[in-house]
Design a protein around this motif. Structure first.
Motif, PDB file in Angstrom:
ATOM      1  N   ASP A 266       2.988 -19.707  30.357  1.00 58.35           N
ATOM      2  CA  ASP A 266       3.616 -20.397  31.348  1.00 58.35           C
ATOM      3  C   ASP A 266       4.764 -20.613  31.492  1.00 58.35           C
ATOM      4  OD1 ASP A 266       0.127 -22.105  31.660  1.00 58.35           O
ATOM      5  OD2 ASP A 266       0.738 -20.203  32.298  1.00 58.35           O
ATOM      6  N   GLN A 267       5.720 -20.377  30.542  1.00 59.42           N
ATOM      7  CA  GLN A 267       6.998 -21.045  30.687  1.00 59.42           C
ATOM      8  C   GLN A 267       7.768 -19.572  30.847  1.00 59.42           C
ATOM      9  OE1 GLN A 267       8.391 -23.860  30.517  1.00 59.42           O
ATOM     10  NE2 GLN A 267       6.132 -25.027  30.167  1.00 59.42           N
ATOM     11  N   TYR A 268       7.147 -18.513  31.053  1.00 59.03           N
ATOM     12  CA  TYR A 268       7.999 -17.360  31.276  1.00 59.03           C
ATOM     13  C   TYR A 268       7.831 -17.013  32.765  1.00 59.03           C
ATOM     14  CZ  TYR A 268       8.671 -16.829  26.110  1.00 59.03           C
ATOM     15  OH  TYR A 268       9.183 -17.168  25.112  1.00 59.03           O
ATOM     16  N   ASP A 269       8.948 -16.344  32.998  1.00 54.84           N
ATOM     17  CA  ASP A 269       8.991 -16.309  34.674  1.00 54.84           C
ATOM     18  C   ASP A 269       8.796 -14.860  35.314  1.00 54.84           C
ATOM     19  OD1 ASP A 269      11.734 -18.239  33.833  1.00 54.84           O
ATOM     20  OD2 ASP A 269      10.115 -19.037  35.347  1.00 54.84           O
TER      21      ASP A 269
ATOM     22  N   GLY B 142      10.048 -14.182  20.246  1.00 53.14           N
ATOM     23  CA  GLY B 142      10.851 -14.397  21.437  1.00 53.14           C
ATOM     24  C   GLY B 142      12.317 -14.533  20.790  1.00 53.14           C
TER      25      GLY B 142
ATOM     26  N   ARG C  24      12.266 -15.288  30.394  1.00 56.79           N
ATOM     27  CA  ARG C  24      12.402 -16.654  30.768  1.00 56.79           C
ATOM     28  C   ARG C  24      13.780 -17.014  31.074  1.00 56.79           C
ATOM     29  NH1 ARG C  24      10.765 -22.118  29.641  1.00 56.79           N
ATOM     30  NH2 ARG C  24      12.255 -23.344  28.492  1.00 56.79           N
ATOM     31  N   ARG C  25      13.905 -17.599  32.393  1.00 52.89           N
ATOM     32  CA  ARG C  25      15.205 -18.072  32.958  1.00 52.89           C
ATOM     33  C   ARG C  25      15.843 -19.136  32.311  1.00 52.89           C
ATOM     34  NH1 ARG C  25      17.050 -15.636  37.192  1.00 52.89           N
ATOM     35  NH2 ARG C  25      15.749 -13.840  38.304  1.00 52.89           N
ATOM     36  N   ARG C  26      15.056 -19.865  31.585  1.00 54.66           N
ATOM     37  CA  ARG C  26      15.770 -21.150  30.890  1.00 54.66           C
ATOM     38  C   ARG C  26      16.006 -20.926  29.407  1.00 54.66           C
ATOM     39  NH1 ARG C  26      10.470 -23.378  33.195  1.00 54.66           N
ATOM     40  NH2 ARG C  26      10.041 -21.216  33.370  1.00 54.66           N
TER      41      ARG C  26
ATOM     42  N   TRP D 262       7.097 -10.756  34.194  1.00 58.27           N
ATOM     43  CA  TRP D 262       6.302 -10.128  33.251  1.00 58.27           C
ATOM     44  C   TRP D 262       6.415  -8.739  33.467  1.00 58.27           C
ATOM     45  CZ3 TRP D 262       3.606 -12.037  29.263  1.00 58.27           C
ATOM     46  CH2 TRP D 262       3.648 -13.787  29.052  1.00 58.27           C
TER      47      TRP D 262
ATOM     48  N   TYR E 222      18.978 -14.508  29.344  1.00 61.69           N
ATOM     49  CA  TYR E 222      17.626 -15.068  29.306  1.00 61.69           C
ATOM     50  C   TYR E 222      16.969 -14.819  27.896  1.00 61.69           C
ATOM     51  CZ  TYR E 222      18.595 -14.854  34.157  1.00 61.69           C
ATOM     52  OH  TYR E 222      19.075 -14.785  35.560  1.00 61.69           O
TER      53      TYR E 222
END
Length: 123
Positions: free
Chosen positions: A108-111, A48, A98-100, A113, A30
């Motif tokens: 909003d792109q992080y799954d 990141g 982030r799983r992608r 926190w 991830y």
């Protein structure tokens, strides 16, 4: 779950190292990110790192002062080394997963926190 730690009070010019330890078994898959939120402001992207650790992306405000790294083998942890800290770095710092693929700056792109850790830089 993400557990962030390492925040504290430091004088301007000082250093801190933040840590974030996800409980994910496939941690190395991830993208991990650090964001920060100053009082009364929105949460902003800081840096990141890709799953392998080979790719990083820094916000302009911290480039050259902050360094992100990760240990996918022993510690299963992502680190944020912050040097030459400035009063404007004062914020609650959050790690995010982030799983992608792809290091994105949009929160909003992080799954997932973490709970946040407070960094206070005095002048």
């Amino acid at each position: 779950q993400l557990q962030a730690s390492g925040g504290g009070l430091v004088q301007a010019g000082g250093s801190l190292r933040l840590s974030c330890a996800p409980s994910e078994r496939t941690f190395s898959t991830y993208v991990m990110g650090w964001f920060r939120q100053a009082p009364g402001k929105e949460r902003d992207f800081v840096v990141g790192i890709s799953g392998s650790g080979r790719n990083t992306y820094y916000a302009r405000s911290v480039k050259g002062r902050f360094t992100i790294s990760r240990d996918n083998v022993k510690e299963n942890t992502v680190y944020l080394q912050m040097n030459n800290l400035k009063p404007e770095d004062t914020a609650v710092y959050y790690c995010a997963l982030r799983r992608r693929m792809g290091i994105l700056t949009d929160l909003d792109q992080y799954d997932y926190w973490g709970q946040g850790t407070l960094v206070t830089v005095s002048s």
